[in-house]
Design a protein around this motif. Structure first.
Motif, PDB file in Angstrom:
ATOM      1  N   THR A   1      37.730 -14.142  21.966  1.00  0.00           N
ATOM      2  CA  THR A   1      39.079 -14.564  21.591  1.00  0.00           C
ATOM      3  C   THR A   1      39.880 -14.772  22.865  1.00  0.00           C
ATOM      4  OG1 THR A   1      38.931 -13.339  19.512  1.00  0.00           O
ATOM      5  CG2 THR A   1      41.134 -13.956  20.265  1.00  0.00           C
ATOM      6  N   VAL A   2      40.517 -15.928  22.963  1.00  0.00           N
ATOM      7  CA  VAL A   2      41.321 -16.271  24.143  1.00  0.00           C
ATOM      8  C   VAL A   2      42.741 -16.635  23.704  1.00  0.00           C
ATOM      9  CG1 VAL A   2      39.344 -17.047  25.508  1.00  0.00           C
ATOM     10  CG2 VAL A   2      40.562 -18.687  24.086  1.00  0.00           C
ATOM     11  N   GLU A   3      43.656 -16.565  24.642  1.00  0.00           N
ATOM     12  CA  GLU A   3      45.069 -16.856  24.366  1.00  0.00           C
ATOM     13  C   GLU A   3      45.343 -18.351  24.207  1.00  0.00           C
ATOM     14  OE1 GLU A   3      47.569 -14.673  23.795  1.00  0.00           O
ATOM     15  OE2 GLU A   3      46.097 -13.065  23.893  1.00  0.00           O
ATOM     16  N   ALA A   4      44.466 -19.189  24.703  1.00  0.00           N
ATOM     17  CA  ALA A   4      44.681 -20.640  24.676  1.00  0.00           C
ATOM     18  C   ALA A   4      44.346 -21.226  23.305  1.00  0.00           C
ATOM     19  CB  ALA A   4      43.807 -21.298  25.735  1.00  0.00           C
ATOM     20  N   ASP A   5      44.882 -22.407  23.048  1.00  0.00           N
ATOM     21  CA  ASP A   5      44.503 -23.163  21.859  1.00  0.00           C
ATOM     22  C   ASP A   5      43.149 -23.814  22.132  1.00  0.00           C
ATOM     23  OD1 ASP A   5      46.809 -22.582  20.407  1.00  0.00           O
ATOM     24  OD2 ASP A   5      47.887 -24.287  21.279  1.00  0.00           O
ATOM     25  N   TYR A   6      42.336 -23.932  21.100  1.00  0.00           N
ATOM     26  CA  TYR A   6      41.015 -24.552  21.259  1.00  0.00           C
ATOM     27  C   TYR A   6      41.148 -26.044  21.547  1.00  0.00           C
ATOM     28  CZ  TYR A   6      36.602 -26.728  20.323  1.00  0.00           C
ATOM     29  OH  TYR A   6      35.475 -27.490  20.442  1.00  0.00           O
ATOM     30  N   SER A   7      40.289 -26.526  22.430  1.00  0.00           N
ATOM     31  CA  SER A   7      40.184 -27.949  22.715  1.00  0.00           C
ATOM     32  C   SER A   7      38.709 -28.267  22.959  1.00  0.00           C
ATOM     33  CB  SER A   7      40.986 -28.296  23.970  1.00  0.00           C
ATOM     34  OG  SER A   7      40.610 -29.586  24.433  1.00  0.00           O
ATOM     35  N   PRO A   8      38.201 -29.374  22.427  1.00  0.00           N
ATOM     36  CA  PRO A   8      36.811 -29.735  22.665  1.00  0.00           C
ATOM     37  C   PRO A   8      36.495 -29.957  24.150  1.00  0.00           C
ATOM     38  CG  PRO A   8      37.732 -31.110  20.932  1.00  0.00           C
ATOM     39  CD  PRO A   8      38.860 -30.318  21.512  1.00  0.00           C
ATOM     40  N   ASP A   9      37.516 -30.105  24.982  1.00  0.00           N
ATOM     41  CA  ASP A   9      37.324 -30.291  26.408  1.00  0.00           C
ATOM     42  C   ASP A   9      37.119 -28.981  27.166  1.00  0.00           C
ATOM     43  OD1 ASP A   9      37.645 -33.051  26.076  1.00  0.00           O
ATOM     44  OD2 ASP A   9      39.820 -32.896  26.316  1.00  0.00           O
ATOM     45  N   MET A  10      37.285 -27.848  26.478  1.00  0.00           N
ATOM     46  CA  MET A  10      37.137 -26.539  27.131  1.00  0.00           C
ATOM     47  C   MET A  10      35.728 -26.378  27.678  1.00  0.00           C
ATOM     48  SD  MET A  10      38.909 -23.898  24.516  1.00  0.00           S
ATOM     49  CE  MET A  10      40.176 -22.917  25.262  1.00  0.00           C
ATOM     50  N   LYS A  11      35.609 -25.788  28.834  1.00  0.00           N
ATOM     51  CA  LYS A  11      34.312 -25.401  29.406  1.00  0.00           C
ATOM     52  C   LYS A  11      34.074 -23.965  28.959  1.00  0.00           C
ATOM     53  CE  LYS A  11      33.915 -29.167  31.923  1.00  0.00           C
ATOM     54  NZ  LYS A  11      33.231 -30.265  31.357  1.00  0.00           N
ATOM     55  N   LEU A  12      33.353 -23.778  27.859  1.00  0.00           N
ATOM     56  CA  LEU A  12      33.219 -22.458  27.261  1.00  0.00           C
ATOM     57  C   LEU A  12      32.611 -21.433  28.217  1.00  0.00           C
ATOM     58  CD1 LEU A  12      32.094 -23.438  23.661  1.00  0.00           C
ATOM     59  CD2 LEU A  12      34.390 -22.911  24.488  1.00  0.00           C
ATOM     60  N   GLY A  13      31.672 -21.847  29.043  1.00  0.00           N
ATOM     61  CA  GLY A  13      31.055 -20.928  29.981  1.00  0.00           C
ATOM     62  C   GLY A  13      32.008 -20.433  31.057  1.00  0.00           C
ATOM     63  N   GLN A  14      33.149 -21.096  31.215  1.00  0.00           N
ATOM     64  CA  GLN A  14      34.120 -20.697  32.225  1.00  0.00           C
ATOM     65  C   GLN A  14      35.270 -19.909  31.641  1.00  0.00           C
ATOM     66  OE1 GLN A  14      35.210 -24.341  34.191  1.00  0.00           O
ATOM     67  NE2 GLN A  14      33.162 -24.647  35.029  1.00  0.00           N
ATOM     68  N   GLN A  15      35.246 -19.679  30.351  1.00  0.00           N
ATOM     69  CA  GLN A  15      36.332 -18.926  29.689  1.00  0.00           C
ATOM     70  C   GLN A  15      36.113 -17.441  29.812  1.00  0.00           C
ATOM     71  OE1 GLN A  15      39.144 -20.319  28.285  1.00  0.00           O
ATOM     72  NE2 GLN A  15      38.325 -22.197  29.123  1.00  0.00           N
TER      73      GLN A  15
END
Length: 68
Positions: A54-68
């Motif tokens: 769970t992260v504070e940001a809104d989801y975006s398909p551009d997110m680099k999940l491995g960097q979260q």
């Protein structure tokens, strides 16, 4: 806030354990049981483990999940 999902996969070697351990160290949590299957094309066993975070940001398909 968004809950992120990743499916980590790797051949059945220590690299898989390191990949999962790295994700846990970065705050990801295990989701469900690991899977284990034979990859007939390569002749090796493969492992998979889902993880969520769970992260504070809104989801975006551009997110680099491995960097979260």
């Amino acid at each position: 806030m968004a809950t992120l999902y990743r499916l980590l996969t790797e051949e059945d070697t220590s690299a898989f354990c390191h990949k999962v351990t790295d994700a846990l160290a970065k705050g990801w949590e295990l989701y469900g049981s690991p899977s284990y299957a034979f990859d007939a094309a390569k002749g090796v066993m493969r492992c998979a483990q889902a993880v969520t975070k769970t992260v504070e940001a809104d989801y975006s398909p551009d997110m680099k999940l491995g960097q979260q």
